[in-house]
Design a protein around this motif. Structure first.
Motif, PDB file in Angstrom:
ATOM      1  N   GLN A  72       1.142  -8.944  -1.517  1.00 34.09           N
ATOM      2  CA  GLN A  72      -0.262  -8.941  -1.098  1.00 34.09           C
ATOM      3  C   GLN A  72      -1.146  -8.227  -2.110  1.00 34.09           C
ATOM      4  O   GLN A  72      -2.256  -8.683  -2.413  1.00 34.09           O
ATOM      5  CB  GLN A  72      -0.393  -8.274   0.269  1.00 34.09           C
ATOM      6  CG  GLN A  72      -1.774  -8.429   0.893  1.00 34.09           C
ATOM      7  CD  GLN A  72      -2.104  -9.871   1.224  1.00 34.09           C
ATOM      8  OE1 GLN A  72      -1.538 -10.455   2.135  1.00 34.09           O
ATOM      9  NE2 GLN A  72      -3.022 -10.460   0.477  1.00 34.09           N
ATOM     10  N   MET A  73      -0.670  -7.119  -2.664  1.00 35.30           N
ATOM     11  CA  MET A  73      -1.477  -6.388  -3.640  1.00 35.30           C
ATOM     12  C   MET A  73      -1.677  -7.190  -4.921  1.00 35.30           C
ATOM     13  O   MET A  73      -2.667  -6.994  -5.643  1.00 35.30           O
ATOM     14  CB  MET A  73      -0.828  -5.037  -3.957  1.00 35.30           C
ATOM     15  CG  MET A  73      -1.640  -4.158  -4.896  1.00 35.30           C
ATOM     16  SD  MET A  73      -3.315  -3.801  -4.288  1.00 35.30           S
ATOM     17  CE  MET A  73      -2.960  -2.527  -3.072  1.00 35.30           C
ATOM     18  N   THR A  74      -0.766  -8.106  -5.204  1.00 28.21           N
ATOM     19  CA  THR A  74      -0.909  -8.947  -6.390  1.00 28.21           C
ATOM     20  C   THR A  74      -2.209  -9.746  -6.346  1.00 28.21           C
ATOM     21  O   THR A  74      -2.813 -10.026  -7.393  1.00 28.21           O
ATOM     22  CB  THR A  74       0.295  -9.895  -6.520  1.00 28.21           C
ATOM     23  OG1 THR A  74       1.497  -9.116  -6.589  1.00 28.21           O
ATOM     24  CG2 THR A  74       0.201 -10.743  -7.780  1.00 28.21           C
ATOM     25  N   GLY A 327      -3.685   4.262  -4.105  1.00 27.74           N
ATOM     26  CA  GLY A 327      -2.680   3.557  -3.316  1.00 27.74           C
ATOM     27  C   GLY A 327      -3.061   3.417  -1.854  1.00 27.74           C
ATOM     28  O   GLY A 327      -3.672   4.319  -1.268  1.00 27.74           O
ATOM     29  N   LEU A 328      -2.700   2.275  -1.272  1.00 28.22           N
ATOM     30  CA  LEU A 328      -2.891   2.025   0.149  1.00 28.22           C
ATOM     31  C   LEU A 328      -1.590   2.327   0.889  1.00 28.22           C
ATOM     32  O   LEU A 328      -0.498   2.115   0.362  1.00 28.22           O
ATOM     33  CB  LEU A 328      -3.289   0.564   0.394  1.00 28.22           C
ATOM     34  CG  LEU A 328      -4.509   0.033  -0.359  1.00 28.22           C
ATOM     35  CD1 LEU A 328      -4.826  -1.387   0.098  1.00 28.22           C
ATOM     36  CD2 LEU A 328      -5.720   0.933  -0.176  1.00 28.22           C
ATOM     37  N   ASP A 329      -1.717   2.812   2.112  1.00 31.44           N
ATOM     38  CA  ASP A 329      -0.543   3.130   2.926  1.00 31.44           C
ATOM     39  C   ASP A 329      -0.198   1.956   3.830  1.00 31.44           C
ATOM     40  O   ASP A 329      -1.079   1.355   4.452  1.00 31.44           O
ATOM     41  CB  ASP A 329      -0.807   4.368   3.784  1.00 31.44           C
ATOM     42  CG  ASP A 329      -0.889   5.636   2.949  1.00 31.44           C
ATOM     43  OD1 ASP A 329       0.082   5.923   2.234  1.00 31.44           O
ATOM     44  OD2 ASP A 329      -1.921   6.328   3.007  1.00 31.44           O
ATOM     45  N   LYS A 362       3.689   2.866  -0.197  1.00 38.79           N
ATOM     46  CA  LYS A 362       2.363   3.097  -0.788  1.00 38.79           C
ATOM     47  C   LYS A 362       2.230   2.138  -1.957  1.00 38.79           C
ATOM     48  O   LYS A 362       3.014   2.184  -2.902  1.00 38.79           O
ATOM     49  CB  LYS A 362       2.190   4.541  -1.238  1.00 38.79           C
ATOM     50  CG  LYS A 362       0.796   4.831  -1.805  1.00 38.79           C
ATOM     51  CD  LYS A 362       0.644   6.294  -2.168  1.00 38.79           C
ATOM     52  CE  LYS A 362       0.382   7.145  -0.942  1.00 38.79           C
ATOM     53  NZ  LYS A 362      -0.959   6.898  -0.348  1.00 38.79           N
ATOM     54  N   ILE A 363       1.238   1.276  -1.882  1.00 39.80           N
ATOM     55  CA  ILE A 363       1.065   0.221  -2.872  1.00 39.80           C
ATOM     56  C   ILE A 363      -0.275   0.409  -3.578  1.00 39.80           C
ATOM     57  O   ILE A 363      -1.284   0.701  -2.931  1.00 39.80           O
ATOM     58  CB  ILE A 363       1.163  -1.175  -2.211  1.00 39.80           C
ATOM     59  CG1 ILE A 363       1.284  -2.274  -3.247  1.00 39.80           C
ATOM     60  CG2 ILE A 363       0.034  -1.407  -1.231  1.00 39.80           C
ATOM     61  CD1 ILE A 363       2.628  -2.327  -3.919  1.00 39.80           C
ATOM     62  N   THR A 388       0.449  -3.872 -10.417  1.00 38.18           N
ATOM     63  CA  THR A 388       0.826  -3.442  -9.071  1.00 38.18           C
ATOM     64  C   THR A 388       1.895  -2.366  -9.172  1.00 38.18           C
ATOM     65  O   THR A 388       2.902  -2.549  -9.857  1.00 38.18           O
ATOM     66  CB  THR A 388       1.357  -4.626  -8.249  1.00 38.18           C
ATOM     67  OG1 THR A 388       0.363  -5.658  -8.220  1.00 38.18           O
ATOM     68  CG2 THR A 388       1.669  -4.203  -6.826  1.00 38.18           C
ATOM     69  N   ARG A 389       1.682  -1.250  -8.485  1.00 37.13           N
ATOM     70  CA  ARG A 389       2.641  -0.144  -8.477  1.00 37.13           C
ATOM     71  C   ARG A 389       3.055   0.153  -7.034  1.00 37.13           C
ATOM     72  O   ARG A 389       2.200   0.285  -6.159  1.00 37.13           O
ATOM     73  CB  ARG A 389       2.030   1.108  -9.104  1.00 37.13           C
ATOM     74  CG  ARG A 389       1.632   0.926 -10.574  1.00 37.13           C
ATOM     75  CD  ARG A 389       2.839   0.874 -11.479  1.00 37.13           C
ATOM     76  NE  ARG A 389       2.483   0.602 -12.858  1.00 37.13           N
ATOM     77  CZ  ARG A 389       2.108   1.526 -13.740  1.00 37.13           C
ATOM     78  NH1 ARG A 389       2.036   2.793 -13.359  1.00 37.13           N
ATOM     79  NH2 ARG A 389       1.804   1.200 -14.979  1.00 37.13           N
ATOM     80  N   LEU A 390       4.361   0.270  -6.837  1.00 32.83           N
ATOM     81  CA  LEU A 390       4.908   0.537  -5.503  1.00 32.83           C
ATOM     82  C   LEU A 390       5.525   1.920  -5.484  1.00 32.83           C
ATOM     83  O   LEU A 390       6.347   2.264  -6.336  1.00 32.83           O
ATOM     84  CB  LEU A 390       5.953  -0.521  -5.143  1.00 32.83           C
ATOM     85  CG  LEU A 390       6.649  -0.375  -3.788  1.00 32.83           C
ATOM     86  CD1 LEU A 390       5.651  -0.579  -2.656  1.00 32.83           C
ATOM     87  CD2 LEU A 390       7.794  -1.373  -3.674  1.00 32.83           C
TER      88      LEU A 390
END
Length: 392
Positions: A72-74, A327-329, A362-363, A388-390
């Motif tokens: 989704q973050m992509t 980052g989003l949780d 956290k993305i 994108t970082r996870l």
């Protein structure tokens, strides 16, 4: 003697000479501990099995939410990078290759001393952006290895775009070729019309590209379909009739995807020009004087091509970019399986965010300017290097 031998055999414990009760005691020493160890061993086996079962379920859920969040973050990374290209690299390279000298022929100055390249003329009018490391007369600057693409408009001509606009910034009237340039440069009216047509065609195309990619982005993030589909396929816990709501915990998490939507008119803005005016010399005879200074009158109405006008730039506000950089949780709840010991892990291990056991990811969408410019690589300095970082 035989009598003594018989009495000895009766009183003894057999050929070994040990009493019978001693042999019975030894057998009990083996049997009784076995009766205690075997049940304990069985309990250990059950415990190991149940621990493995719940660990396997948690690992599967963690993998599912990691994959869903990453996919989704992509969509956000794609929007940020593509917008950066439209803002900077595309117009810079297009106009550099079209109007740089050479191949374009410089225009003479009206004073009779010096000359002006069309590329420099348009940049000085604030019509096009240029790389700060651009070399005059050379090929467009190669920026692939740079962590910061310093492409910008002339700050004097376009002060409104020196920094990242905090809201929609349209230009009601824009001078494509200024009156001062029209006076000082030997620019013929027909050439000026050619510059106007090419300029409007290029930025109209860039506007179409940006609008199209935003439309696709909006559809993908309206219901977060990629997150739901990925989680549905990998978690194995949602029934087919639950596909539309599968993964809702992760989407609606505090500081999650739903509470940080990027939307046009809210925190995403596309900036337009409504009318364009330009000046050039209209020769009354041949290509030499006499001439007079012509002006596009009435101004060229760009709303006839698009009701919004002629596209110039697309920006994302600083706050959302900083949030996406940090980052989003994503907190995704799941139901723990039942177990032999009847321990209710759904209550014992519930998360505050979901009211049941959950996994967390956290993305983030980060660019090279994460720490220096608040993760803003869209504008100014449009650098299409978001990744994108996870994080756990």
């Amino acid at each position: 003697m035989p009598i003594k031998s018989e009495n000895k055999a009766v009183c003894g414990g057999g050929a070994s000479g040990r009493p019978l009760f001693a042999l019975a005691s030894r057998a009990g020493q083996i049997l009784l501990p076995s009766l205690l160890v075997i049940p304990s061993l069985m309990l250990f086996v059950y415990l190991l099995y149940e621990t493995t079962k719940i660990s396997r379920a948690k690992i599967q859920q963690q993998f599912a939410v990691d994959s869903a969040a990453f996919i989704q973050m992509t969509d956000y990374v794609n929007l940020f990078n593509r917008t950066a290209y439209v803002n900077g690299a595309f117009p810079y390279r297009i106009f550099k290759e079209a109007y740089e000298c050479p191949p374009e022929t410089p225009m003479q100055m009206a004073s009779g001393s010096g000359e002006k390249c069309p590329y420099d003329m348009l940049f000085e009018a604030g019509a096009i952006p240029k790389s700060k490391s651009d070399v005059k007369g050379a090929q467009p600057d190669t920026l692939d290895k740079s962590g910061k693409w310093e492409i910008a408009f002339d700050e004097t001509a376009r002060p409104e775009f020196k920094d990242n606009p905090s809201g929609k910034t349209d230009t009601p009237m824009f001078n494509l070729i200024t009156q001062d340039q029209g006076v000082k440069i030997m620019l013929e009216w027909g050439s000026a019309i050619g510059y106007y047509k090419f300029y409007s065609q290029v930025y109209s195309l860039l506007g179409t590209v940006e609008t199209s990619q935003y439309t696709v982005f909006e559809r993908l993030t309206d219901g977060f379909s990629f997150f739901k589909k990925s989680y549905f396929l990998n978690s194995g816990t949602c029934e087919s009739e639950q596909a539309q709501s599968c993964g809702n915990d992760g989407i609606y998490s505090p500081n999650g995807f739903n509470s940080n939507k990027i939307r046009d008119g809210n925190n995403f803005h596309m900036h337009y020009i409504q009318k364009i005016i330009f000046y050039a010399k209209v020769f009354t005879g041949s290509t030499l004087p006499p001439y007079y200074l012509g002006k596009s009158n009435p101004p060229m109405d760009m709303t006839t091509m698009d009701p919004k006008g002629l596209f110039q730039l697309a920006t994302v506000e600083n706050g959302p970019l900083q949030t996406f950089g940090e980052g989003l949780d994503v907190y995704q709840g799941w139901d723990a399986p039942s177990n032999y010991f009847n321990i209710n892990f759904n209550q014992l291990a519930k998360c505050n965010e979901t009211g049941r056991p959950c996994v967390h990811a956290k993305i983030a969408a980060q660019c090279p300017q994460l720490k220096t410019d608040g993760n803003n690589c869209v504008w100014p300095n449009p650098t299409p290097k978001y990744q994108t970082r996870l994080y756990p």
